[in-house]
Design a protein around this motif. Structure first.
Motif, PDB file in Angstrom:
ATOM      1  N   ASN A 297       0.818  -1.216   0.000  1.00 33.77           N
ATOM      2  CA  ASN A 297       0.000   0.000   0.000  1.00 33.77           C
ATOM      3  C   ASN A 297       0.850   1.265   0.000  1.00 33.77           C
ATOM      4  OD1 ASN A 297      -2.611  -1.311   0.212  1.00 33.77           O
ATOM      5  ND2 ASN A 297      -1.950  -1.913   2.260  1.00 33.77           N
ATOM      6  N   ASP A 298       0.388   2.269  -0.765  1.00 32.84           N
ATOM      7  CA  ASP A 298       1.079   3.557  -0.761  1.00 32.84           C
ATOM      8  C   ASP A 298       0.122   4.713  -0.500  1.00 32.84           C
ATOM      9  OD1 ASP A 298      -0.262   3.556  -3.170  1.00 32.84           O
ATOM     10  OD2 ASP A 298       1.517   3.895  -4.400  1.00 32.84           O
ATOM     11  N   LYS A 299      -1.099   4.384  -0.076  1.00 30.30           N
ATOM     12  CA  LYS A 299      -2.072   5.434   0.255  1.00 30.30           C
ATOM     13  C   LYS A 299      -2.082   5.678   1.753  1.00 30.30           C
ATOM     14  CE  LYS A 299      -5.250   4.488  -3.544  1.00 30.30           C
ATOM     15  NZ  LYS A 299      -6.631   4.136  -3.899  1.00 30.30           N
ATOM     16  N   PHE A 300      -2.274   6.941   2.124  1.00 29.18           N
ATOM     17  CA  PHE A 300      -2.422   7.306   3.524  1.00 29.18           C
ATOM     18  C   PHE A 300      -3.209   8.593   3.612  1.00 29.18           C
ATOM     19  CE2 PHE A 300       1.213   9.692   2.175  1.00 29.18           C
ATOM     20  CZ  PHE A 300       1.198  10.856   2.927  1.00 29.18           C
ATOM     21  N   GLY A 301      -3.796   8.825   4.767  1.00 29.80           N
ATOM     22  CA  GLY A 301      -4.548  10.052   4.962  1.00 29.80           C
ATOM     23  C   GLY A 301      -5.115  10.147   6.360  1.00 29.80           C
ATOM     24  N   PRO A 302      -5.742  11.297   6.667  1.00 25.50           N
ATOM     25  CA  PRO A 302      -6.141  11.625   8.031  1.00 25.50           C
ATOM     26  C   PRO A 302      -7.496  11.073   8.487  1.00 25.50           C
ATOM     27  CG  PRO A 302      -6.591  13.478   6.616  1.00 25.50           C
ATOM     28  CD  PRO A 302      -5.920  12.433   5.758  1.00 25.50           C
ATOM     29  N   THR A 303      -8.152  10.262   7.657  1.00 25.41           N
ATOM     30  CA  THR A 303      -9.477   9.757   8.040  1.00 25.41           C
ATOM     31  C   THR A 303      -9.519   8.233   7.975  1.00 25.41           C
ATOM     32  OG1 THR A 303     -10.359   9.739   5.790  1.00 25.41           O
ATOM     33  CG2 THR A 303     -10.555  11.822   7.033  1.00 25.41           C
TER      34      THR A 303
ATOM     35  N   PHE B 265      -8.787   5.589   5.056  1.00 22.97           N
ATOM     36  CA  PHE B 265      -7.469   5.069   4.683  1.00 22.97           C
ATOM     37  C   PHE B 265      -7.040   3.866   5.529  1.00 22.97           C
ATOM     38  CE2 PHE B 265      -7.641   9.398   3.202  1.00 22.97           C
ATOM     39  CZ  PHE B 265      -7.103   9.305   1.930  1.00 22.97           C
ATOM     40  N   ALA B 266      -7.887   3.421   6.455  1.00 26.30           N
ATOM     41  CA  ALA B 266      -7.520   2.337   7.373  1.00 26.30           C
ATOM     42  C   ALA B 266      -7.134   1.051   6.640  1.00 26.30           C
ATOM     43  CB  ALA B 266      -8.656   2.079   8.352  1.00 26.30           C
ATOM     44  N   ASP B 267      -7.764   0.759   5.522  1.00 25.07           N
ATOM     45  CA  ASP B 267      -7.485  -0.482   4.797  1.00 25.07           C
ATOM     46  C   ASP B 267      -6.178  -0.448   4.008  1.00 25.07           C
ATOM     47  OD1 ASP B 267      -9.810  -1.653   5.747  1.00 25.07           O
ATOM     48  OD2 ASP B 267     -10.978  -1.137   3.969  1.00 25.07           O
ATOM     49  N   TYR B 268      -5.466   0.657   4.039  1.00 24.40           N
ATOM     50  CA  TYR B 268      -4.216   0.794   3.291  1.00 24.40           C
ATOM     51  C   TYR B 268      -2.983   0.688   4.190  1.00 24.40           C
ATOM     52  CZ  TYR B 268      -7.437   2.370  -0.272  1.00 24.40           C
ATOM     53  OH  TYR B 268      -8.477   2.445  -1.151  1.00 24.40           O
ATOM     54  N   LEU B 269      -3.135   0.058   5.341  1.00 27.32           N
ATOM     55  CA  LEU B 269      -2.043  -0.069   6.312  1.00 27.32           C
ATOM     56  C   LEU B 269      -1.062  -1.162   5.888  1.00 27.32           C
ATOM     57  CD1 LEU B 269      -0.996   0.775   9.158  1.00 27.32           C
ATOM     58  CD2 LEU B 269      -2.337  -1.138  10.060  1.00 27.32           C
ATOM     59  N   ASN B 270       0.225  -0.852   5.940  1.00 27.19           N
ATOM     60  CA  ASN B 270       1.283  -1.855   5.771  1.00 27.19           C
ATOM     61  C   ASN B 270       1.772  -2.267   7.151  1.00 27.19           C
ATOM     62  OD1 ASN B 270       1.279  -1.682   2.931  1.00 27.19           O
ATOM     63  ND2 ASN B 270       2.673   0.061   2.980  1.00 27.19           N
ATOM     64  N   TYR B 271       1.927  -3.574   7.355  1.00 27.32           N
ATOM     65  CA  TYR B 271       2.327  -4.076   8.669  1.00 27.32           C
ATOM     66  C   TYR B 271       2.946  -5.461   8.542  1.00 27.32           C
ATOM     67  CZ  TYR B 271      -2.010  -6.711   8.256  1.00 27.32           C
ATOM     68  OH  TYR B 271      -3.005  -7.541   7.803  1.00 27.32           O
ATOM     69  N   ILE B 272       3.592  -5.881   9.622  1.00 31.93           N
ATOM     70  CA  ILE B 272       4.157  -7.220   9.733  1.00 31.93           C
ATOM     71  C   ILE B 272       3.689  -7.788  11.068  1.00 31.93           C
ATOM     72  CG2 ILE B 272       6.298  -8.550   9.979  1.00 31.93           C
ATOM     73  CD1 ILE B 272       7.622  -6.307   8.240  1.00 31.93           C
ATOM     74  N   THR B 273       3.164  -9.020  11.044  1.00 33.27           N
ATOM     75  CA  THR B 273       2.711  -9.667  12.268  1.00 33.27           C
ATOM     76  C   THR B 273       3.640 -10.833  12.579  1.00 33.27           C
ATOM     77  OG1 THR B 273       0.420  -9.089  11.727  1.00 33.27           O
ATOM     78  CG2 THR B 273       0.757 -10.736  13.447  1.00 33.27           C
TER      79      THR B 273
ATOM     80  N   ALA C  90       3.540  -1.322  12.487  1.00 36.78           N
ATOM     81  CA  ALA C  90       2.603  -0.873  11.459  1.00 36.78           C
ATOM     82  C   ALA C  90       2.919   0.550  11.000  1.00 36.78           C
ATOM     83  CB  ALA C  90       1.177  -0.937  11.994  1.00 36.78           C
ATOM     84  N   HIS C  91       2.346   0.940   9.873  1.00 36.89           N
ATOM     85  CA  HIS C  91       2.605   2.182   9.139  1.00 36.89           C
ATOM     86  C   HIS C  91       3.971   2.101   8.471  1.00 36.89           C
ATOM     87  CE1 HIS C  91      -1.001   4.115  10.552  1.00 36.89           C
ATOM     88  NE2 HIS C  91      -0.638   3.979  11.810  1.00 36.89           N
TER      89      HIS C  91
ATOM     90  N   GLY D  91      -1.822   3.846   5.417  1.00 37.10           N
ATOM     91  CA  GLY D  91      -2.983   3.719   6.296  1.00 37.10           C
ATOM     92  C   GLY D  91      -3.492   5.043   6.834  1.00 37.10           C
ATOM     93  N   TRP D  92      -4.170   4.967   7.955  1.00 37.25           N
ATOM     94  CA  TRP D  92      -4.842   6.098   8.599  1.00 37.25           C
ATOM     95  C   TRP D  92      -3.813   6.849   9.433  1.00 37.25           C
ATOM     96  CZ3 TRP D  92      -9.750   5.144  12.064  1.00 37.25           C
ATOM     97  CH2 TRP D  92     -10.274   6.357  12.477  1.00 37.25           C
ATOM     98  N   MET D  93      -3.296   7.933   8.906  1.00 37.52           N
ATOM     99  CA  MET D  93      -2.230   8.699   9.562  1.00 37.52           C
ATOM    100  C   MET D  93      -2.101  10.076   8.920  1.00 37.52           C
ATOM    101  SD  MET D  93       1.051   6.791   7.797  1.00 37.52           S
ATOM    102  CE  MET D  93       2.246   7.796   8.603  1.00 37.52           C
ATOM    103  N   THR D  94      -1.419  10.972   9.617  1.00 36.73           N
ATOM    104  CA  THR D  94      -1.185  12.302   9.066  1.00 36.73           C
ATOM    105  C   THR D  94       0.293  12.578   8.813  1.00 36.73           C
ATOM    106  OG1 THR D  94      -1.112  13.230  11.302  1.00 36.73           O
ATOM    107  CG2 THR D  94      -3.235  13.283  10.139  1.00 36.73           C
ATOM    108  N   LYS D  95       1.184  11.829   9.470  1.00 28.18           N
ATOM    109  CA  LYS D  95       2.615  12.000   9.253  1.00 28.18           C
ATOM    110  C   LYS D  95       3.317  10.693   9.596  1.00 28.18           C
ATOM    111  CE  LYS D  95       3.013  14.187  13.759  1.00 28.18           C
ATOM    112  NZ  LYS D  95       3.372  15.374  14.484  1.00 28.18           N
TER     113      LYS D  95
END
Length: 100
Positions: A13-19, A22-30, A42-43, A70-74
């Motif tokens: 995912n390369d999308k992110f934003g303040p609402t 954008f939650a479904d665009y999170l990059n993470y490792i579990t 995450a992020h 994902g859901w973030m501003t910075k």
């Protein structure tokens, strides 16, 4: 994170934003640990995962690079520790323990 086995990697995912849109665009490792707990940085930046599903990682090993997803501003890192439970939502967050 502690040592354990990588059970999930999302880093496309390369999308992110303040609402929440954008939650479904999170990059993470579990990572699953021997004590039955999981950790999840995450992020992460798109394409930055340094591990793949099935890999065994050692404590302190770099697994990815923070970035915008994902859901973030910075740029920042969320580090989540949890265990699975039967009730919804299927997990409970745990207090993070740090080694000195």
């Amino acid at each position: 994170p502690l040592e354990g086995q990588v059970v999930k990697v999302v880093d496309t995912n390369d999308k992110f934003g303040p609402t929440g849109d954008f939650a479904d665009y999170l990059n993470y490792i579990t990572i699953k640990h021997a004590n039955g707990e999981f950790s999840q940085p995450a992020h992460l930046a798109k394409g930055s995962a340094l591990v793949k599903e099935g890999d065994y990682v050692k404590a302190g090993q770099q697994v990815g690079i923070t970035g915008n997803s994902g859901w973030m501003t910075k740029p920042h890192l969320h580090f989540f520790v949890f265990k699975g439970i039967e009730e919804s939502p299927g997990f409970v967050g745990l207090k993070i323990k740090f080694n000195k």
